[in-house]
Motif scaffolding. Structure first.
Motif, PDB file in Angstrom:
ATOM      1  N   LEU A 319       0.672  -1.176  -0.643  1.00  0.00           N
ATOM      2  CA  LEU A 319      -0.223   0.058  -0.656  1.00  0.00           C
ATOM      3  C   LEU A 319       0.871   1.091   0.286  1.00  0.00           C
ATOM      4  O   LEU A 319       0.375   2.449  -0.748  1.00  0.00           O
ATOM      5  CB  LEU A 319      -0.806  -0.264   0.987  1.00  0.00           C
ATOM      6  CG  LEU A 319      -2.218  -1.384   0.857  1.00  0.00           C
ATOM      7  CD1 LEU A 319      -3.273  -1.084   2.389  1.00  0.00           C
ATOM      8  CD2 LEU A 319      -3.294  -0.751  -0.100  1.00  0.00           C
ATOM      9  N   LYS A 320       1.862   0.962   0.950  1.00  0.00           N
ATOM     10  CA  LYS A 320       3.225   1.995   0.357  1.00  0.00           C
ATOM     11  C   LYS A 320       3.448   2.950  -0.680  1.00  0.00           C
ATOM     12  O   LYS A 320       3.866   3.765  -1.517  1.00  0.00           O
ATOM     13  CB  LYS A 320       4.503   2.532   1.908  1.00  0.00           C
ATOM     14  CG  LYS A 320       4.754   3.406   2.045  1.00  0.00           C
ATOM     15  CD  LYS A 320       6.224   2.886   2.709  1.00  0.00           C
ATOM     16  CE  LYS A 320       5.258   2.998   3.969  1.00  0.00           C
ATOM     17  NZ  LYS A 320       6.445   3.002   5.256  1.00  0.00           N
ATOM     18  N   LEU A 321       3.548   1.553  -1.346  1.00  0.00           N
ATOM     19  CA  LEU A 321       4.056   1.479  -2.575  1.00  0.00           C
ATOM     20  C   LEU A 321       2.898   1.482  -3.765  1.00  0.00           C
ATOM     21  O   LEU A 321       3.620   2.816  -4.382  1.00  0.00           O
ATOM     22  CB  LEU A 321       5.002  -0.085  -3.222  1.00  0.00           C
ATOM     23  CG  LEU A 321       5.509  -0.174  -4.435  1.00  0.00           C
ATOM     24  CD1 LEU A 321       6.893   1.215  -5.041  1.00  0.00           C
ATOM     25  CD2 LEU A 321       5.455  -0.821  -4.900  1.00  0.00           C
ATOM     26  N   TYR A 336       8.792   9.843  -3.426  1.00  0.00           N
ATOM     27  CA  TYR A 336      10.117   7.950  -3.471  1.00  0.00           C
ATOM     28  C   TYR A 336       9.899   7.257  -2.470  1.00  0.00           C
ATOM     29  O   TYR A 336       8.817   8.217  -1.459  1.00  0.00           O
ATOM     30  CB  TYR A 336      10.740   9.597  -2.900  1.00  0.00           C
ATOM     31  CG  TYR A 336      12.313   8.388  -2.623  1.00  0.00           C
ATOM     32  CD1 TYR A 336      13.201   7.928  -3.325  1.00  0.00           C
ATOM     33  CD2 TYR A 336      11.937   8.483  -0.386  1.00  0.00           C
ATOM     34  CE1 TYR A 336      14.254   7.431  -2.915  1.00  0.00           C
ATOM     35  CE2 TYR A 336      13.725   7.013  -0.385  1.00  0.00           C
ATOM     36  CZ  TYR A 336      13.956   6.726  -1.227  1.00  0.00           C
ATOM     37  OH  TYR A 336      15.258   5.673  -1.226  1.00  0.00           O
ATOM     38  N   SER A 337       9.865   6.166  -2.329  1.00  0.00           N
ATOM     39  CA  SER A 337       9.290   5.046  -1.705  1.00  0.00           C
ATOM     40  C   SER A 337      10.537   4.703  -1.334  1.00  0.00           C
ATOM     41  O   SER A 337      11.496   3.999  -1.799  1.00  0.00           O
ATOM     42  CB  SER A 337       8.886   3.880  -3.585  1.00  0.00           C
ATOM     43  OG  SER A 337       9.132   2.584  -1.547  1.00  0.00           O
ATOM     44  N   PRO A 338      10.580   4.841   0.980  1.00  0.00           N
ATOM     45  CA  PRO A 338      11.053   4.352   1.480  1.00  0.00           C
ATOM     46  C   PRO A 338      11.004   3.049   1.624  1.00  0.00           C
ATOM     47  O   PRO A 338      11.684   2.746   3.181  1.00  0.00           O
ATOM     48  CB  PRO A 338      10.631   5.549   2.323  1.00  0.00           C
ATOM     49  CG  PRO A 338       9.140   5.303   2.788  1.00  0.00           C
ATOM     50  CD  PRO A 338       8.981   5.206   0.774  1.00  0.00           C
ATOM     51  N   ILE A 339      10.972   1.694   1.048  1.00  0.00           N
ATOM     52  CA  ILE A 339      10.767   0.960   1.582  1.00  0.00           C
ATOM     53  C   ILE A 339      12.195   0.182   1.576  1.00  0.00           C
ATOM     54  O   ILE A 339      13.142  -0.065   0.684  1.00  0.00           O
ATOM     55  CB  ILE A 339       9.881   0.176   0.904  1.00  0.00           C
ATOM     56  CG1 ILE A 339       8.246   0.681   0.574  1.00  0.00           C
ATOM     57  CG2 ILE A 339      10.111  -1.150   1.413  1.00  0.00           C
ATOM     58  CD1 ILE A 339       7.113  -0.322  -0.048  1.00  0.00           C
ATOM     59  N   ASP A 340      11.874  -0.691   2.183  1.00  0.00           N
ATOM     60  CA  ASP A 340      14.462  -1.062   2.594  1.00  0.00           C
ATOM     61  C   ASP A 340      13.442  -2.495   2.220  1.00  0.00           C
ATOM     62  O   ASP A 340      12.817  -3.358   2.354  1.00  0.00           O
ATOM     63  CB  ASP A 340      14.863  -0.956   3.747  1.00  0.00           C
ATOM     64  CG  ASP A 340      14.102  -1.002   5.541  1.00  0.00           C
ATOM     65  OD1 ASP A 340      12.627  -1.510   5.229  1.00  0.00           O
ATOM     66  OD2 ASP A 340      14.167  -0.669   5.896  1.00  0.00           O
ATOM     67  N   GLY A 341      14.967  -3.516   2.787  1.00  0.00           N
ATOM     68  CA  GLY A 341      14.885  -5.053   2.812  1.00  0.00           C
ATOM     69  C   GLY A 341      15.390  -5.599   1.408  1.00  0.00           C
ATOM     70  O   GLY A 341      15.980  -4.461   0.275  1.00  0.00           O
ATOM     71  N   ASN A 342      15.356  -6.772   1.497  1.00  0.00           N
ATOM     72  CA  ASN A 342      16.262  -7.489   0.119  1.00  0.00           C
ATOM     73  C   ASN A 342      14.542  -7.647  -0.385  1.00  0.00           C
ATOM     74  O   ASN A 342      15.424  -9.337  -1.179  1.00  0.00           O
ATOM     75  CB  ASN A 342      17.290  -8.326   0.720  1.00  0.00           C
ATOM     76  CG  ASN A 342      18.688  -7.364   1.043  1.00  0.00           C
ATOM     77  OD1 ASN A 342      18.702  -6.099   0.397  1.00  0.00           O
ATOM     78  ND2 ASN A 342      18.712  -7.877   2.231  1.00  0.00           N
ATOM     79  N   ASP A 343      14.011  -8.585  -0.160  1.00  0.00           N
ATOM     80  CA  ASP A 343      12.355  -8.807  -0.688  1.00  0.00           C
ATOM     81  C   ASP A 343      12.019  -8.184  -2.124  1.00  0.00           C
ATOM     82  O   ASP A 343      12.613  -7.394  -2.651  1.00  0.00           O
ATOM     83  CB  ASP A 343      11.745  -9.308   0.210  1.00  0.00           C
ATOM     84  CG  ASP A 343      10.674  -7.781   1.097  1.00  0.00           C
ATOM     85  OD1 ASP A 343      11.345  -6.829   0.010  1.00  0.00           O
ATOM     86  OD2 ASP A 343       9.468  -8.241   1.174  1.00  0.00           O
ATOM     87  N   ILE A 345       9.441  -7.077  -2.278  1.00  0.00           N
ATOM     88  CA  ILE A 345       8.211  -5.444  -2.580  1.00  0.00           C
ATOM     89  C   ILE A 345       9.900  -4.408  -2.483  1.00  0.00           C
ATOM     90  O   ILE A 345       9.862  -3.435  -3.403  1.00  0.00           O
ATOM     91  CB  ILE A 345       7.619  -5.799  -1.380  1.00  0.00           C
ATOM     92  CG1 ILE A 345       6.315  -6.734  -1.608  1.00  0.00           C
ATOM     93  CG2 ILE A 345       7.212  -4.231  -0.859  1.00  0.00           C
ATOM     94  CD1 ILE A 345       6.285  -6.721  -0.593  1.00  0.00           C
ATOM     95  N   ALA A 346      10.958  -5.087  -1.766  1.00  0.00           N
ATOM     96  CA  ALA A 346      12.035  -3.893  -1.718  1.00  0.00           C
ATOM     97  C   ALA A 346      12.615  -3.729  -3.111  1.00  0.00           C
ATOM     98  O   ALA A 346      12.233  -2.504  -3.480  1.00  0.00           O
ATOM     99  CB  ALA A 346      12.847  -4.492  -0.342  1.00  0.00           C
ATOM    100  N   GLN A 347      12.880  -5.140  -3.292  1.00  0.00           N
ATOM    101  CA  GLN A 347      13.098  -4.769  -4.973  1.00  0.00           C
ATOM    102  C   GLN A 347      12.487  -3.530  -5.904  1.00  0.00           C
ATOM    103  O   GLN A 347      12.913  -2.874  -6.582  1.00  0.00           O
ATOM    104  CB  GLN A 347      13.481  -5.845  -5.583  1.00  0.00           C
ATOM    105  CG  GLN A 347      14.803  -6.436  -5.168  1.00  0.00           C
ATOM    106  CD  GLN A 347      14.821  -8.313  -5.370  1.00  0.00           C
ATOM    107  OE1 GLN A 347      14.349  -8.566  -6.616  1.00  0.00           O
ATOM    108  NE2 GLN A 347      15.735  -9.166  -5.090  1.00  0.00           N
ATOM    109  N   LEU A 348      10.873  -4.105  -5.864  1.00  0.00           N
ATOM    110  CA  LEU A 348       9.732  -3.336  -6.579  1.00  0.00           C
ATOM    111  C   LEU A 348      10.333  -1.865  -6.178  1.00  0.00           C
ATOM    112  O   LEU A 348      10.072  -1.160  -7.108  1.00  0.00           O
ATOM    113  CB  LEU A 348       8.981  -3.754  -6.382  1.00  0.00           C
ATOM    114  CG  LEU A 348       7.171  -3.266  -7.582  1.00  0.00           C
ATOM    115  CD1 LEU A 348       8.065  -3.698  -9.168  1.00  0.00           C
ATOM    116  CD2 LEU A 348       6.854  -4.045  -7.254  1.00  0.00           C
ATOM    117  N   SER A 349      10.592  -1.487  -4.883  1.00  0.00           N
ATOM    118  CA  SER A 349      10.064   0.062  -4.775  1.00  0.00           C
ATOM    119  C   SER A 349      11.639   0.461  -4.672  1.00  0.00           C
ATOM    120  O   SER A 349      11.689   1.155  -5.471  1.00  0.00           O
ATOM    121  CB  SER A 349      10.449  -0.396  -2.684  1.00  0.00           C
ATOM    122  OG  SER A 349      10.992   1.524  -2.542  1.00  0.00           O
TER     123      SER A 349
END
Length: 461
Positions: A319-321, A336-343, A345-349
């Motif tokens: 939803l944030k993205l 700007y999408s601030p989603i972090d991580g390596n999954d 969704i993060a790659q898509l962000s």
């Protein structure tokens, strides 16, 4: 189906996936294993009971083999023939004869499987001492006595003892004394203690029944000595032969195992019956199955809670993205999408941020390119305008010069006419080379030519 699935929210898809992938298979496997475990428990119980009945049959056969052995010995016992058929004058003679014959008592001491030994014989000189008994009318009319007198076969009956009025499983057979022309009926009772001792080892309701449906022995004391019809299964198995049956007993589904015991050299035999309720056998399996289902149910609840948390985390990030994507769709290229991580969704962000940055840079390049193009077009228009202006002014000047020249020629001013003609010729040459000469230079030449024209024209004026 595909459209319906595609229109479903991600959280619902996760719940549906755990339902189809986890809950349904686990429930199916749980129910299958419970049913198999239940069936296995029942089969094991039937097999175990059948083994117990077979063992009980063997032990019963071993017990009743003792009366057979004793009867065979007494059948050819000469002293028994003498004692039972002799004519005694006094009670003392009878007492001495009884004292001298102790075989009955010896057998009872030797074999704990025997309860008592009775010989029923017609000899008025004998005294009833509960070993040698003069049969009265009630005995003569009893079924077992009449059957024994009819032939010399070995039979097994549940016979009432004359001494204590108790009934015992007894071997009944006729003994012939051809030397004396008499017959006697030998009754050897089996000790019920030994029968009950082996019966009490059975885990399920078990009984030994004679051919007249008397319950000779049972691990249920309330049934011992009663008729089979007094038991709950009496009417069900009354005419059943050896085998395993499934019947409703006392309102419960039960397994009934029947095994025939037919002693050697005997005209009739016994039946061993074992009954156990299916619910009792599978109770442990059902309990384990219920516990398994409870564990599965609790596991499913925990799984639903965990999948709710996981889906909430995933949905929140998506939803944030999506919110940032909507900003871009509204024209805000600073999203700007601030989603972090390596999954994923993060790659898509990160790909989204890179895409927005590329779009923003591309828009800047397009803007700069359009700005430069606009300036270039403006300059081109200015140049064209100037070129048109440069084309219009010479023609006007040429016409003016030509009018002056003609006016001077008409007025006879040949020198002026010649000067004007030379000036026009010069300007035409200059105009032809206008592509290689700047407008300022052209103006300078025009100014020089004008100055020359003025200087040349001044003396004549």
């Amino acid at each position: 189906m595909t459209t319906w699935f595609n229109n479903m929210k991600l959280r619902n898809k996760l719940f549906l996936s755990i339902l189809l992938v986890v809950l349904v298979p686990v429930l199916f496997v749980g129910m299958f294993l419970t049913a198999q475990f239940r069936q296995m428990a029942l089969e094991n119980a039937v097999q175990q009971t059948a083994s117990n009945v077979e063992r009980l049959k063997q032990r019963t056969s071993d017990i009743i083999k003792i009366p057979l052995i004793v009867s065979e010995r007494l059948l050819f016992d000469r002293r028994l023939k003498t004692v039972s058929n002799s004519r005694y004058d006094t009670v003392l003679d009878v007492f001495k004869a009884y004292s001298g014959y102790s075989d009955f008592r010896d057998f009872l001491k030797t074999y704990a499987e025997l309860k008592n030994i009775r010989l029923y014989i017609d000899n008025p000189t004998l005294i009833n001492n509960w070993e040698f008994i003069q049969p009265d009318d009630s005995i003569r009319h009893s079924f077992w006595y009449r059957a024994a007198i009819a032939d010399n076969a070995v039979r097994w009956y549940y016979v009432e003892d004359q001494a204590g009025k108790n009934k015992y499983l007894s071997l009944v057979r006729r003994i012939d004394f051809p030397e004396y022309g008499t017959k006697g009926v030998l009754v050897i009772a089996v000790n019920p203690v030994t029968l009950h001792a082996i019966m009490n080892q059975e885990p399920y309701e078990t009984m030994i029944i004679d051919e007249n449906n008397n319950i000779v022995a049972s691990n249920n004391p309330a049934l011992s000595g009663k008729l089979l019809t007094d038991a709950s299964i009496g009417k069900i198995i009354q005419n059943y032969d050896s085998g395993t049956y499934e019947e409703i007993v006392d309102g419960k589904l039960s397994k009934i195992i029947i095994e025939n015991v037919h002693p050697a050299s005997s005209l009739n035999g016994l039946r061993i019956v074992s009954v156990f309720a299916v619910d009792y056998i599978v109770a442990e399996a059902d309990r384990i199955g219920t516990m398994g289902m409870i564990v599965i149910f609790l596991s499913c609840i925990v799984a639903v809670i965990l999948i709710s948390l996981v889906s909430a985390l995933i949905s929140k990030r998506i939803l944030k993205l999506s919110k940032e994507i909507n900003k871009v769709a509204a024209g805000n290229l600073n999203a700007y999408s601030p989603i972090d991580g390596n999954d994923e969704i993060a790659q898509l962000s990160r790909q989204f941020n890179s895409m927005v940055r590329s779009i923003r840079e591309l828009m800047d390049e397009v803007y700069e390119s359009n700005r430069q193009k606009s300036m270039m077009e403006l300059k081109q228009k200015e140049i064209k305008l100037k070129m048109m202006a440069s084309q219009i002014n010479p023609h006007f000047l040429f016409n003016a010069l030509e009018s002056i020249r003609m006016k001077a020629h008409i007025n006879g001013q040949s020198e002026i006419a010649q000067t004007v003609r030379l000036l026009g010729k010069l300007m035409r040459k200059t105009w032809r080379s206008a592509g290689r000469t700047s407008v300022s230079a052209m103006k300078w030449k025009l100014s020089a030519a004008t100055w020359k024209f003025k200087n040349s024209a001044m003396p004549t004026g």
